[in-house]
Design a protein around this motif. Sequence first.
Motif, PDB file in Angstrom:
ATOM      1  N   GLU A  57     -51.772 -13.152  -3.370  1.00  0.00           N
ATOM      2  CA  GLU A  57     -51.237 -14.492  -3.126  1.00  0.00           C
ATOM      3  C   GLU A  57     -50.730 -14.624  -1.698  1.00  0.00           C
ATOM      4  OE1 GLU A  57     -48.004 -15.338  -5.731  1.00  0.00           O
ATOM      5  OE2 GLU A  57     -46.834 -13.573  -5.159  1.00  0.00           O
ATOM      6  N   ILE A  58     -50.758 -15.883  -1.239  1.00  0.00           N
ATOM      7  CA  ILE A  58     -50.210 -16.263   0.061  1.00  0.00           C
ATOM      8  C   ILE A  58     -48.981 -17.106  -0.198  1.00  0.00           C
ATOM      9  CG2 ILE A  58     -50.645 -17.462   2.232  1.00  0.00           C
ATOM     10  CD1 ILE A  58     -53.638 -16.985   1.776  1.00  0.00           C
ATOM     11  N   LEU A  59     -47.848 -16.720   0.381  1.00  0.00           N
ATOM     12  CA  LEU A  59     -46.587 -17.437   0.195  1.00  0.00           C
ATOM     13  C   LEU A  59     -46.170 -18.070   1.515  1.00  0.00           C
ATOM     14  CD1 LEU A  59     -44.679 -14.672  -1.818  1.00  0.00           C
ATOM     15  CD2 LEU A  59     -45.882 -16.650  -2.753  1.00  0.00           C
ATOM     16  N   LEU A  60     -45.889 -19.347   1.510  1.00  0.00           N
ATOM     17  CA  LEU A  60     -45.358 -20.060   2.666  1.00  0.00           C
ATOM     18  C   LEU A  60     -43.972 -20.565   2.319  1.00  0.00           C
ATOM     19  CD1 LEU A  60     -46.012 -21.080   5.542  1.00  0.00           C
ATOM     20  CD2 LEU A  60     -46.815 -23.203   4.494  1.00  0.00           C
ATOM     21  N   ASP A  61     -42.972 -20.085   3.060  1.00  0.00           N
ATOM     22  CA  ASP A  61     -41.572 -20.406   2.744  1.00  0.00           C
ATOM     23  C   ASP A  61     -41.236 -20.050   1.299  1.00  0.00           C
ATOM     24  OD1 ASP A  61     -41.099 -21.424   5.305  1.00  0.00           O
ATOM     25  OD2 ASP A  61     -41.885 -23.390   4.737  1.00  0.00           O
ATOM     26  N   GLY A  62     -41.824 -18.949   0.820  1.00  0.00           N
ATOM     27  CA  GLY A  62     -41.519 -18.467  -0.522  1.00  0.00           C
ATOM     28  C   GLY A  62     -42.308 -19.110  -1.637  1.00  0.00           C
ATOM     29  N   ARG A  63     -43.137 -20.109  -1.313  1.00  0.00           N
ATOM     30  CA  ARG A  63     -43.901 -20.809  -2.352  1.00  0.00           C
ATOM     31  C   ARG A  63     -45.376 -20.447  -2.247  1.00  0.00           C
ATOM     32  NH1 ARG A  63     -40.776 -24.863  -0.150  1.00  0.00           N
ATOM     33  NH2 ARG A  63     -42.604 -25.728   0.903  1.00  0.00           N
ATOM     34  N   ALA A  68     -58.206 -24.597  -0.126  1.00  0.00           N
ATOM     35  CA  ALA A  68     -59.580 -24.865  -0.549  1.00  0.00           C
ATOM     36  C   ALA A  68     -60.500 -25.060   0.642  1.00  0.00           C
ATOM     37  CB  ALA A  68     -59.618 -26.091  -1.464  1.00  0.00           C
ATOM     38  N   ARG A  69     -59.928 -25.375   1.807  1.00  0.00           N
ATOM     39  CA  ARG A  69     -60.712 -25.607   3.017  1.00  0.00           C
ATOM     40  C   ARG A  69     -59.798 -25.395   4.221  1.00  0.00           C
ATOM     41  NH1 ARG A  69     -61.145 -32.195   3.322  1.00  0.00           N
ATOM     42  NH2 ARG A  69     -58.946 -32.607   2.888  1.00  0.00           N
ATOM     43  N   THR A  70     -60.396 -25.370   5.406  1.00  0.00           N
ATOM     44  CA  THR A  70     -59.603 -25.085   6.604  1.00  0.00           C
ATOM     45  C   THR A  70     -58.566 -26.173   6.877  1.00  0.00           C
ATOM     46  OG1 THR A  70     -61.318 -26.131   7.965  1.00  0.00           O
ATOM     47  CG2 THR A  70     -61.438 -23.753   7.687  1.00  0.00           C
ATOM     48  N   GLN A  71     -58.895 -27.421   6.511  1.00  0.00           N
ATOM     49  CA  GLN A  71     -57.938 -28.498   6.749  1.00  0.00           C
ATOM     50  C   GLN A  71     -56.641 -28.297   5.966  1.00  0.00           C
ATOM     51  OE1 GLN A  71     -61.154 -28.812   6.238  1.00  0.00           O
ATOM     52  NE2 GLN A  71     -62.060 -30.575   7.300  1.00  0.00           N
ATOM     53  N   ASP A  72     -56.738 -27.613   4.808  1.00  0.00           N
ATOM     54  CA  ASP A  72     -55.529 -27.348   4.028  1.00  0.00           C
ATOM     55  C   ASP A  72     -54.593 -26.409   4.788  1.00  0.00           C
ATOM     56  OD1 ASP A  72     -56.676 -28.888   2.063  1.00  0.00           O
ATOM     57  OD2 ASP A  72     -57.416 -27.176   0.899  1.00  0.00           O
ATOM     58  N   ALA A  73     -55.165 -25.390   5.417  1.00  0.00           N
ATOM     59  CA  ALA A  73     -54.338 -24.466   6.201  1.00  0.00           C
ATOM     60  C   ALA A  73     -53.739 -25.171   7.411  1.00  0.00           C
ATOM     61  CB  ALA A  73     -55.173 -23.263   6.637  1.00  0.00           C
ATOM     62  N   GLN A  74     -54.541 -26.009   8.069  1.00  0.00           N
ATOM     63  CA  GLN A  74     -54.043 -26.749   9.230  1.00  0.00           C
ATOM     64  C   GLN A  74     -52.910 -27.688   8.831  1.00  0.00           C
ATOM     65  OE1 GLN A  74     -57.506 -28.663  10.833  1.00  0.00           O
ATOM     66  NE2 GLN A  74     -58.340 -26.787  11.725  1.00  0.00           N
ATOM     67  N   ALA A  75     -53.047 -28.337   7.687  1.00  0.00           N
ATOM     68  CA  ALA A  75     -52.026 -29.278   7.241  1.00  0.00           C
ATOM     69  C   ALA A  75     -50.690 -28.592   6.979  1.00  0.00           C
ATOM     70  CB  ALA A  75     -52.501 -30.003   5.978  1.00  0.00           C
ATOM     71  N   LEU A  76     -50.756 -27.292   6.629  1.00  0.00           N
ATOM     72  CA  LEU A  76     -49.529 -26.531   6.389  1.00  0.00           C
ATOM     73  C   LEU A  76     -49.041 -25.804   7.628  1.00  0.00           C
ATOM     74  CD1 LEU A  76     -50.278 -25.134   2.820  1.00  0.00           C
ATOM     75  CD2 LEU A  76     -48.669 -26.943   3.452  1.00  0.00           C
ATOM     76  N   ARG A 159     -48.410 -29.640  14.649  1.00  0.00           N
ATOM     77  CA  ARG A 159     -47.196 -29.060  14.073  1.00  0.00           C
ATOM     78  C   ARG A 159     -47.462 -27.669  13.508  1.00  0.00           C
ATOM     79  NH1 ARG A 159     -43.775 -32.166  16.768  1.00  0.00           N
ATOM     80  NH2 ARG A 159     -44.399 -34.350  16.618  1.00  0.00           N
ATOM     81  N   ALA A 160     -48.206 -26.854  14.248  1.00  0.00           N
ATOM     82  CA  ALA A 160     -48.492 -25.490  13.800  1.00  0.00           C
ATOM     83  C   ALA A 160     -47.210 -24.656  13.805  1.00  0.00           C
ATOM     84  CB  ALA A 160     -49.538 -24.851  14.690  1.00  0.00           C
ATOM     85  N   ARG A 161     -46.982 -23.957  12.717  1.00  0.00           N
ATOM     86  CA  ARG A 161     -45.843 -23.050  12.607  1.00  0.00           C
ATOM     87  C   ARG A 161     -46.280 -21.599  12.725  1.00  0.00           C
ATOM     88  NH1 ARG A 161     -43.536 -24.205   7.006  1.00  0.00           N
ATOM     89  NH2 ARG A 161     -41.747 -23.030   7.795  1.00  0.00           N
ATOM     90  N   VAL A 162     -47.572 -21.363  12.478  1.00  0.00           N
ATOM     91  CA  VAL A 162     -48.156 -20.025  12.598  1.00  0.00           C
ATOM     92  C   VAL A 162     -49.358 -20.140  13.525  1.00  0.00           C
ATOM     93  CG1 VAL A 162     -49.330 -18.153  11.394  1.00  0.00           C
ATOM     94  CG2 VAL A 162     -47.414 -19.332  10.291  1.00  0.00           C
ATOM     95  N   VAL A 163     -49.388 -19.351  14.596  1.00  0.00           N
ATOM     96  CA  VAL A 163     -50.512 -19.348  15.534  1.00  0.00           C
ATOM     97  C   VAL A 163     -51.110 -17.950  15.571  1.00  0.00           C
ATOM     98  CG1 VAL A 163     -51.225 -19.620  17.929  1.00  0.00           C
ATOM     99  CG2 VAL A 163     -49.593 -21.234  16.939  1.00  0.00           C
TER     100      VAL A 163
END
Length: 506
Positions: A57-63, A68-76, A159-163
């Motif tokens: 699993e991948i957790l972002l801020d504990g969640r 499903a696609r690259t845009q989902d990662a970009q949106a987060l 608004r990238a938080r991870v680069v």
Amino acid sequence: MLQLRGITKRFGPTQALRGVDLDLVPGQALALIGENGAGKSTLVKTLTGVHAPDAGEILLDGRPVRFARTQDAQALGIAAVHQETVVFDALSAAENIFIARPPTKRVVGISIVDWPRMEREAQQWLDVVGAQFPARTPTGELGIAQRHQIEIARALSMRARVVILDEPTAALSQAEIHEVYALVRRLKSQGVAVMFITHKFDELFAVCDRYVVLRDGASVGSGDMATAQESDLVRLMVGRAVDDIYPPRRRTPGDVALRVTGLSHPTEFADLSFEVRRGEVLGFYGLVGAGRSEAMLALIGLKPEATAKVEIEGRPVDLHDPAQAIAAGLAYVPEDRRQQGALLDLPVGANLTLPALAGPRHARHGKLSRGPWLSAVRESGFAQGLIDRLRIKTASQDVPVASLSGGNQQKVVIAKWLGLQPRVVILDEPTKGIDIAAKQAVYELIEEMVQQGLAVILVSSELPEAMHLADRVIVMRRGRQVAEFAHGAPAEAIVAAASGVEVATP
């Protein structure tokens, strides 16, 4: 901020990731270390939504999150900047930053691009990353380091938080590399979590806070960079200690294989004269822009404006005819293997046999045809001989070169020329972008070449590489040949000659 727990990924019979764990922390840079084929690229693609993990699993801020696609990662807020920059040369920096999502305004009921606002906001993001050029600058006028700044500005504008920085310095000069260092430090100061991937250990120690080592798809070690030792990291990477990656030297130079007199070009280099003997490595060292690669391209006949007297084993060669240079026994392995060295979508076998299809001039290398037709049996045997000789790791001759690791891609590029039984081999940055174990394999191959009586010209930006492998090192600066050093010369003197600084030498 971002946690990976037990990430697993399989492609058919290949287990690419085996339960990888790592943490990305705001304001810190994590070094992702590993050989080619260790799973780094697969892990990055999993983080950016290209691949979905089979398990873990991948957790972002504990969640828990799923892409499903690259845009989902970009949106987060997860963005990647790769070695090959993805920008459009014909567009301005501002247009590249806001590509596919320009700010708009309504005019008479019609939505149009708000150009002043786009340039204004783009300039704000360029200022954040420390860019020294205006937002309206055409991207085609910018260098690679500046293109990286555009890509990072684009990521921050989303608004990238991870680069993720994947080999960001592979094609940069020393000054540009320090610009990347400053950029990483600036990102950390703004609370961005950075993943930094490179094969150069000095860069990891310069900008990274922690490290994770991958080997065979698994995370095998982690810790703080402040307390890490390079030897320990290498041992984790390859599963063994690598005390000395350079093979022992057993050379007896023979007759002159290549003699070059007065090699000149109107704008790039002038008055280069040198010779290299059979069983010898002649090194070329210099800073970026010194003209080394340009001079080598001229030798193989790819600089029409160049002039010189060139002789291979005493026979003159026309400097403007690449086919004649190759037929005379000159082989050139270019710096950019992906763009110039191999046809990545073609199979390994086809890449290996391609130079040998040139016709009667290469009859001495063994025919690959039966009558007017290419013989599949002879071609396969020819390719397999090269695969075995260079120990190329590939599932078969039929897989595309793009599927191989960087080190094995480089072996393919070298092997296809060795199949022509050349007399002189030019290696232009042969270890660029490959890991330490792959470098060792290339170094052993170079030693095998000279043992077999080949003359080797080695162009390298890595001073230890040039000093250890070359019997003599020619130093170039601003297109001129400024010095020549024998093996064992002090590093300070070589660097001084390359940079134009006078130092006292013993």
